[in-house]
Enzyme design. Structure first.
Site, PDB file in Angstrom:
ATOM      1  N   CYS A 190     -14.134   8.907  -8.418  1.00 53.28           N
ATOM      2  CA  CYS A 190     -14.418  10.055  -7.572  1.00 53.28           C
ATOM      3  C   CYS A 190     -14.739   9.591  -6.152  1.00 53.28           C
ATOM      4  CB  CYS A 190     -15.611  10.790  -8.131  1.00 53.28           C
ATOM      5  SG  CYS A 190     -15.463  11.039  -9.902  1.00 53.28           S
ATOM      6  N   ARG A 209      -9.319   9.981  -3.323  1.00 55.59           N
ATOM      7  CA  ARG A 209      -9.890   9.253  -4.454  1.00 55.59           C
ATOM      8  C   ARG A 209      -9.953  10.107  -5.712  1.00 55.59           C
ATOM      9  NH1 ARG A 209     -12.751   4.599  -2.632  1.00 55.59           N
ATOM     10  NH2 ARG A 209     -13.559   4.420  -4.735  1.00 55.59           N
ATOM     11  N   TRP A 236     -12.439  13.160 -10.074  1.00 56.26           N
ATOM     12  CA  TRP A 236     -11.214  12.862 -10.837  1.00 56.26           C
ATOM     13  C   TRP A 236     -11.666  12.638 -12.267  1.00 56.26           C
ATOM     14  CZ3 TRP A 236      -9.104   9.377 -14.147  1.00 56.26           C
ATOM     15  CH2 TRP A 236      -7.710   9.333 -14.254  1.00 56.26           C
ATOM     16  N   ASN A 278     -20.031   8.660  -9.970  1.00 56.55           N
ATOM     17  CA  ASN A 278     -18.702   8.096 -10.199  1.00 56.55           C
ATOM     18  C   ASN A 278     -18.853   7.078 -11.316  1.00 56.55           C
ATOM     19  OD1 ASN A 278     -16.082   7.126  -9.973  1.00 56.55           O
ATOM     20  ND2 ASN A 278     -16.622   5.676  -8.357  1.00 56.55           N
ATOM     21  N   GLY A 279     -17.943   7.097 -12.292  1.00 54.53           N
ATOM     22  CA  GLY A 279     -18.002   6.100 -13.359  1.00 54.53           C
ATOM     23  C   GLY A 279     -18.207   6.740 -14.709  1.00 54.53           C
ATOM     24  N   GLU A 322       8.984  -1.792  -8.957  1.00 51.43           N
ATOM     25  CA  GLU A 322       8.219  -1.038  -7.953  1.00 51.43           C
ATOM     26  C   GLU A 322       8.940   0.264  -7.586  1.00 51.43           C
ATOM     27  OE1 GLU A 322       5.334  -1.037  -7.001  1.00 51.43           O
ATOM     28  OE2 GLU A 322       5.263  -0.098  -5.038  1.00 51.43           O
ATOM     29  N   LYS A 336       7.241   3.986  -8.187  1.00 52.50           N
ATOM     30  CA  LYS A 336       7.055   4.972  -7.108  1.00 52.50           C
ATOM     31  C   LYS A 336       7.629   6.325  -7.534  1.00 52.50           C
ATOM     32  CE  LYS A 336       4.620   3.451  -5.092  1.00 52.50           C
ATOM     33  NZ  LYS A 336       4.040   2.166  -5.058  1.00 52.50           N
ATOM     34  N   GLU A 384       5.459   8.016 -10.280  1.00 49.79           N
ATOM     35  CA  GLU A 384       4.133   8.525  -9.938  1.00 49.79           C
ATOM     36  C   GLU A 384       4.150   9.711  -8.990  1.00 49.79           C
ATOM     37  OE1 GLU A 384       2.990   4.701  -7.134  1.00 49.79           O
ATOM     38  OE2 GLU A 384       1.377   5.866  -7.976  1.00 49.79           O
ATOM     39  N   HIS A 389      21.081  -6.181 -23.335  1.00 50.58           N
ATOM     40  CA  HIS A 389      20.333  -6.396 -24.575  1.00 50.58           C
ATOM     41  C   HIS A 389      19.687  -5.108 -25.076  1.00 50.58           C
ATOM     42  CE1 HIS A 389      21.050 -10.655 -24.251  1.00 50.58           C
ATOM     43  NE2 HIS A 389      20.636 -10.613 -22.987  1.00 50.58           N
ATOM     44  N   LYS A 432      -6.608   7.300  -6.213  1.00 57.03           N
ATOM     45  CA  LYS A 432      -6.288   6.121  -5.421  1.00 57.03           C
ATOM     46  C   LYS A 432      -6.990   4.871  -5.926  1.00 57.03           C
ATOM     47  CE  LYS A 432      -4.398   4.091  -1.864  1.00 57.03           C
ATOM     48  NZ  LYS A 432      -2.974   3.799  -2.028  1.00 57.03           N
TER      49      LYS A 432
HETATM   50  C1  F6R Z   1       0.854   2.656  -7.295  1.00 56.86           C
HETATM   51  C2  F6R Z   1      -0.524   2.288  -7.074  1.00 56.86           C
HETATM   52  C3  F6R Z   1      -1.284   1.696  -8.202  1.00 56.86           C
HETATM   53  C4  F6R Z   1      -2.199   0.572  -7.673  1.00 56.86           C
HETATM   54  C5  F6R Z   1      -3.071   0.035  -8.808  1.00 56.86           C
HETATM   55  C6  F6R Z   1      -3.955  -1.098  -8.338  1.00 56.86           C
HETATM   56  O1  F6R Z   1       1.443   3.171  -6.153  1.00 56.86           O
HETATM   57  O2  F6R Z   1      -1.051   2.489  -6.021  1.00 56.86           O
HETATM   58  O3  F6R Z   1      -0.435   1.228  -9.192  1.00 56.86           O
HETATM   59  O4  F6R Z   1      -1.402  -0.436  -7.147  1.00 56.86           O
HETATM   60  O5  F6R Z   1      -3.881   1.072  -9.304  1.00 56.86           O
HETATM   61  O6  F6R Z   1      -4.789  -0.686  -7.304  1.00 56.86           O
HETATM   62  P1  F6R Z   1      -5.512  -1.740  -6.352  1.00 56.86           P
HETATM   63  O7  F6R Z   1      -4.457  -2.437  -5.577  1.00 56.86           O
HETATM   64  O8  F6R Z   1      -6.430  -0.920  -5.507  1.00 56.86           O
HETATM   65  O9  F6R Z   1      -6.247  -2.684  -7.255  1.00 56.86           O
END
Ligand code: F6R
Length: 662
Positions: free
Chosen positions: A48, A73, A122, A148-149, A531, A535, A538, A554, A657
């Site tokens: 959060c 967040r 969140w 948070n947590g 990657e 993207k 998500e 395979h 995030k």
């Molecule tokens: C994808 C994304 C997540 C973060 C992952 C690690 O776009 O942002 O997959 O890369 O949650 O986050 P950090 O880098 O903050 O440890």
């Protein structure tokens, strides 16, 4: 020293107050307080945004403004609690995005106050409803808490409270804290003492922030394994999950270590350990650009952050390689002889950062000849990895707070390994707990989907690989110099890629209705493909998969049917001829089965032309560095697809995030 569980099972609940003496958001309480909620499944709250303020400004403006900065967040509900100068506590909270709370506050403004706390939530379990939104109050309505947590022993505490007659207003684990704080306060503790007593009873990971009716000007917080930072102003002070919350007001921040209680007023900030003793303070300056927190004319933060990549890459390289070629790490607690003793590198990270780690493996093994493993941080400690004092563990994290990565790092250190953090966030936990730190300089990244942080993580990984190679003598000076020159060319090349992205945006129109998109690559093209797929998943909520191109035959090739879009990342035809030719064969294989191929290949690579339904050109670069360029069209494609399909590009569903739970 940790906040310990005092081991006593004695119930601290002797009386139950039912009077609500405060001015609270009546809608929530009228609907829910009157019905005792029987469901005991935790509504675990995590990741959060948290903010606290004490000062002379209208607290509501500061708190809501800070929540706006932190909304990335978590964004399924939001709430505030204010303590007016006369000591009145008032609260408002709403399920939904911050805008819903904003509207409610506009309709029924809260009384003026100079002290406040705020929260964007969140939730990992349980519905994002008004009653589950934070703040949570004790029964008398005198203490407000945000969190948070996860409080792991919340069920036991809740039962204990309910057995003594307390009626719960929400399904959250957080609410028990409000009741326990009230208990300690009525036993005579002050707010900071009460916080210490309560967190001593909690298991799990948390940041807690509380205010109390009758105590204007005071905010108390505690943290364990969950982010919290203090902002130091002139006649005002701030608390937040990250510095972006208070960057508008101050650039001076104070780290808050684990198991610390923060007692904050407008004029002073006192940090104490679980026993109430003062703890050492470490201030730092926030150098993130304030413009980073604004969209700057772009429709979405993600588009802005994609556009910022040339600068982010250039900043990450800036001043890093001294005249003698030595890498300048931001914090170094590793000697060169320790680096020479390293016999294995283990990279650990999550999500996009994990993909950067996969690319790093190719660079590290090629440039240093040190064996390198890459492990998802969430799996790392469960497989009992073989690491010791000669292992260098590299933890990659944009936020510096990802719990899986932090736990992997701690496990590595317990086994005696040295840990190097690659991180974008000054003052965060992962760099603080590492032996050495190389900060990426992407600046504040707000879109949930990571873009500029990824490119800078790649650059940081190359720098680390070059440095290891140099210290250990596996690269000649001129080789290092050639690689450094190739790195220095990257910002301009990323710029060139960005200039040619219109056809990629157009392409998204053709594929917006596709049910599945595949991504292929070999060598470093494979993590690039992963990657690209991540993207798209998500933010565009599409089925997407990345594969090593050679693995297709395979099994996964069975997925290929007429009209399936397949992106193929083609390595440079220079240098690694067989690699290039094999990928060209793979393009032909999928095309023969009806796939529509989108080929990402370097300028001048004519061999791919006959097999590309769409050709995306990127500037030539050494194959190892190619992910920095080849990822950009994949980011642009995903953002465009998400927008075309009508989704929130910056705040995708179910995601946050900063992932501060395991
Ligand atoms: C994808 C994304 C997540 C973060 C992952 C690690 O776009 O942002 O997959 O890369 O949650 O986050 P950090 O880098 O903050 O440890």
């Amino acid at each position: 020293m940790r906040f310990g569980n005092n081991g006593s099972n004695r119930s601290h609940i002797s009386s139950v107050k039912t009077v609500r003496s405060v001015l609270t958001d009546t809608r929530t309480h009228r609907t829910h307080r009157t019905h005792r909620i029987r469901q005991t499944r935790p509504s675990l709250v995590a990741m959060c945004g948290i903010v606290g303020y004490a000062g002379q400004r209208p607290a509501i403006d500061v708190v809501v403004g800070a929540l706006r900065r932190l909304e990335y967040r978590g964004y399924d509900s939001a709430g505030v609690a204010l303590v007016g100068r006369a000591g009145t506590l008032s609260t408002m909270k709403r399920a939904g995005k911050l805008a819903v709370l904003d509207e409610a506050l506009a309709r029924s403004p809260l009384p003026e106050a100079g002290t406040g706390i705020g929260h964007t939530r969140w939730a990992t379990h349980g519905a994002p409803t008004d009653p589950n939104a934070h703040p949570h109050l004790d029964e008398s309505g005198t203490v407000a808490v945000i969190h948070n947590g996860i409080i792991e022993n919340f069920a036991v505490l809740r039962r204990e409270l309910e057995d003594s007659g307390v009626s719960m207003a929400s399904e959250t684990d957080t609410e028990v804290v409000a009741h326990l704080l009230a208990r300690s306060l009525s036993d005579g503790a002050d707010l900071a003492q009460a916080m210490r007593q309560v967190v001593g009873r909690l298991h799990g990971a948390f940041t807690l922030v509380a205010v109390r009716a009758g105590e204007p000007g005071r905010v108390v917080a505690a943290r364990r394994n969950s982010p919290l930072v203090v902002g130091l102003g002139e006649g005002e002070n701030f608390l937040a999950s990250d510095v972006s919350a208070f960057m508008d007001y101050t650039r001076t921040a104070l780290e808050v270590g684990d198991d610390t209680v923060v007692d904050l007023t407008a004029d002073q900030v006192v940090l104490t350990d679980p026993a109430g003793r003062p703890v050492p303070r470490r201030e730092f300056t926030v150098d993130w650009d304030l413009e980073a927190a604004e969209k700057g004319g772009h429709e979405y933060f993600m588009l802005k952050e994609i556009a910022e990549q040339p600068k982010a890459v250039a900043d990450t390289l800036l001043g890093r390689l001294g005249p003698d070629g030595r890498l300048v790490l931001d914090e170094m607690r590793l000697s060169e002889s320790e680096i020479r003793d390293i016999d294995k590198v283990v990279i650990t990270a999550c999500g996009t950062a994990f993909h950067a780690g996969l690319v790093a493996k190719y660079a590290i093994e090629h440039w240093t000849r040190i064996p390198c493993e890459v492990e998802m941080a969430s799996e790392f400690r469960y497989r009992d990895p073989i690491i010791d004092r000669q292992t260098l563990v590299v933890a990659i994290s944009q936020s510096g707070e990802t719990m899986d990565t932090l736990m992997a790092l701690r496990h590595a250190r317990e086994q005696g390994a040295r840990v190097l953090a690659i991180c974008n966030t000054n003052g965060s936990t992962i760099p603080r707990e590492s032996d050495a730190v190389l900060y990426t300089r992407a600046g504040l990244e707000i879109a949930v989907a990571s873009t500029k942080a990824f490119l800078t993580q790649l650059v940081a990984c190359y720098l680390v690989a070059l440095y290891l190679g140099q210290v250990r003598g596996t690269q000649w000076g001129d080789e290092v110099a050639a690689n450094v020159a190739a790195l220095s060319d990257l910002p301009a090349k990323v710029d060139r890629v960005l200039e040619t992205m219109q056809p990629v945006r157009e392409l998204a129109k053709d594929y917006a209705a596709a049910s599945s998109v595949l991504f292929l690559g070999r060598h470093v093209g494979y993590p690039t493909a992963l990657e690209g797929a991540l993207k798209l998943k998500e933010i565009a909520y599409m089925h997407a998969e990345g594969f090593p191109a050679g693995e297709l035959k395979h099994g996964p090739i069975a997925l290929v049917e007429a009209g399936v879009p397949v992106f193929v990342v083609v390595p440079s035809p220079r240098g690694r001829g067989s690699l290039h030719d094999k990928v060209v064969s793979n393009i032909q294989e999928v095309r023969a089965r009806g796939a529509l191929t989108v080929v990402i290949a370097e300028e001048g690579d004519d061999a791919v032309v006959p097999y590309a339904d769409h050709l995306v050109r990127i500037p030539a670069s050494p194959t190892l560095l190619q992910p920095v360029l080849a990822t950009v069209p994949l980011q642009v494609f995903a953002a465009e697809m998400a927008a075309l399909r009508g989704f929130d590009v910056d705040q995708p569903r179910n995601l946050a995030k900063s992932v501060t739970v395991e």
